[in-house]
Design an enzyme around this catalytic site. Sequence first.
Site, short mmCIF file in Angstrom:
data_model
loop_
_atom_site.label_atom_id
_atom_site.label_comp_id
_atom_site.label_asym_id
_atom_site.label_seq_id
_atom_site.Cartn_x
_atom_site.Cartn_y
_atom_site.Cartn_z
N GLY A 14 -7.22 7.65 7.20
CA GLY A 14 -7.03 9.03 6.79
C GLY A 14 -8.21 9.94 7.00
N SER A 44 0.79 -1.22 0.00
CA SER A 44 0.00 0.00 0.00
C SER A 44 0.82 1.27 0.00
CB SER A 44 -1.00 -0.01 1.15
OG SER A 44 -0.44 -0.50 2.31
N THR A 73 -0.68 8.66 10.26
CA THR A 73 -0.90 7.38 9.62
C THR A 73 -2.16 6.76 10.19
OG1 THR A 73 0.16 5.27 9.02
CG2 THR A 73 0.48 6.05 11.28
N GLY A 74 -2.69 5.77 9.48
CA GLY A 74 -3.93 5.14 9.94
C GLY A 74 -5.08 5.51 9.04
N THR A 118 1.66 7.17 -0.16
CA THR A 118 0.76 6.04 0.10
C THR A 118 0.01 5.65 -1.16
OG1 THR A 118 -1.07 5.30 1.52
CG2 THR A 118 -1.18 7.55 0.71
N ARG A 173 -11.20 8.15 -4.18
CA ARG A 173 -10.98 8.46 -2.77
C ARG A 173 -9.55 8.96 -2.54
NH1 ARG A 173 -7.23 6.67 1.50
NH2 ARG A 173 -8.28 7.10 3.48
N VAL A 174 -9.42 10.03 -1.79
CA VAL A 174 -8.13 10.54 -1.36
C VAL A 174 -8.19 10.73 0.15
CG1 VAL A 174 -6.49 12.46 -1.49
CG2 VAL A 174 -7.67 11.69 -3.57
N GLY A 175 -7.21 10.19 0.84
CA GLY A 175 -7.17 10.31 2.29
C GLY A 175 -6.40 11.53 2.74
N ASP A 176 -5.86 11.45 3.93
CA ASP A 176 -5.16 12.59 4.51
C ASP A 176 -3.76 12.79 3.95
OD1 ASP A 176 -4.43 10.12 5.95
OD2 ASP A 176 -3.18 11.43 7.15
N THR A 186 0.80 4.02 5.07
CA THR A 186 1.45 5.28 4.75
C THR A 186 2.88 5.19 5.25
OG1 THR A 186 -0.62 6.44 5.28
CG2 THR A 186 1.35 7.79 5.08
#
Length: 329
Positions: A238, A75, A235-236, A202, A212-215, A184
């Site tokens: 997002g 990932s 991390t984790g 990531t 989808r886009v995370g943090d 991440t």
Amino acid sequence: MDTSRRGAMVLGIGGAAAAGPVFAQSKRRALIVSTWDFGAAANAAAYAQWKKSGSLLDAVEAGARVPEADPENHSVGYAGYPDRDGHVTLDAIIMDDRGNVGAVAALEDFMHPISVARRVMEKTPHTFLVGEGARQFATAEGFEKTKLLTPEAEKAWREWLKTAKYQPIANSENIRGSALDHDTIGMVACAPDGKLAGACTTSGMAFKLRGRVGDSPQAGSGLFVEAGVGAATATGVGEEVTRIVGSARVVGSMRAGMSPQAACREAVLHIAKLRGDAVRDAQVGFLAINSRGEVGAFALQPGFTFAVTDLQGSTQIRAAESLKGRGTK
């Protein structure tokens, strides 16, 4: 044991041993810190580059490129697990302490989004390119195209399609060979003169909704750096970091006088209070370094680990304290 951890000590914040014999925690100033066990290999590359060029931006870019190219890391970068439609999309950000920042999100076909992000920072008037525009930019800049979906990742995706059920697994970052749902590498660094830089890269949640886009690539969420104060990364899951602009919050707390450890803890406590049962089984971790080279880390759940490299190039893997128990491995 992962070869990237060979010779490393596993410690909890404050010197509490995560596993094995008890070691006294190093009092030496940190230079580079990064998330998870595989951060040790990334730190080694970052340190070597720093010794060569003296540039923190060069260092964090070189460090981030290590997991991006690792076919066993499903990932980050190459071999990352795809979205629910079978597309591997990558996100990355790089930032210094003078407000220079570049980021890409939903980038396809290129192994090293961190390097594309740096080119965004250095060659455009923008800070963030996404999707097809990011891909066009990478092509124009001469980056080599790579098929990111490996046979192993495709097999995991097709297996997932049988149920199409998504359930996050806390600390999946340290589980090799499983269907990692999020991952991440966040890396922050502080030079002896107090200058700061950071990077985060990531491929996001496995089997996520397309788009989808995370943090991670968002300045202030997955990464934030501020001159004279410090830098933080997350991390984790997002979405939980993004809700509170987590990394900027950590740096803001350091600006107000908190230690890196206290600042990371405050952000986690805020998420727990804000979200309650919604984050009962979720993992979110913050990692920070201030302009004096002091480090802190804190997580919702036990199991968040991070790599710390000092000015001499010595690296330790440490386990963060958590809201639901002290650091464990």
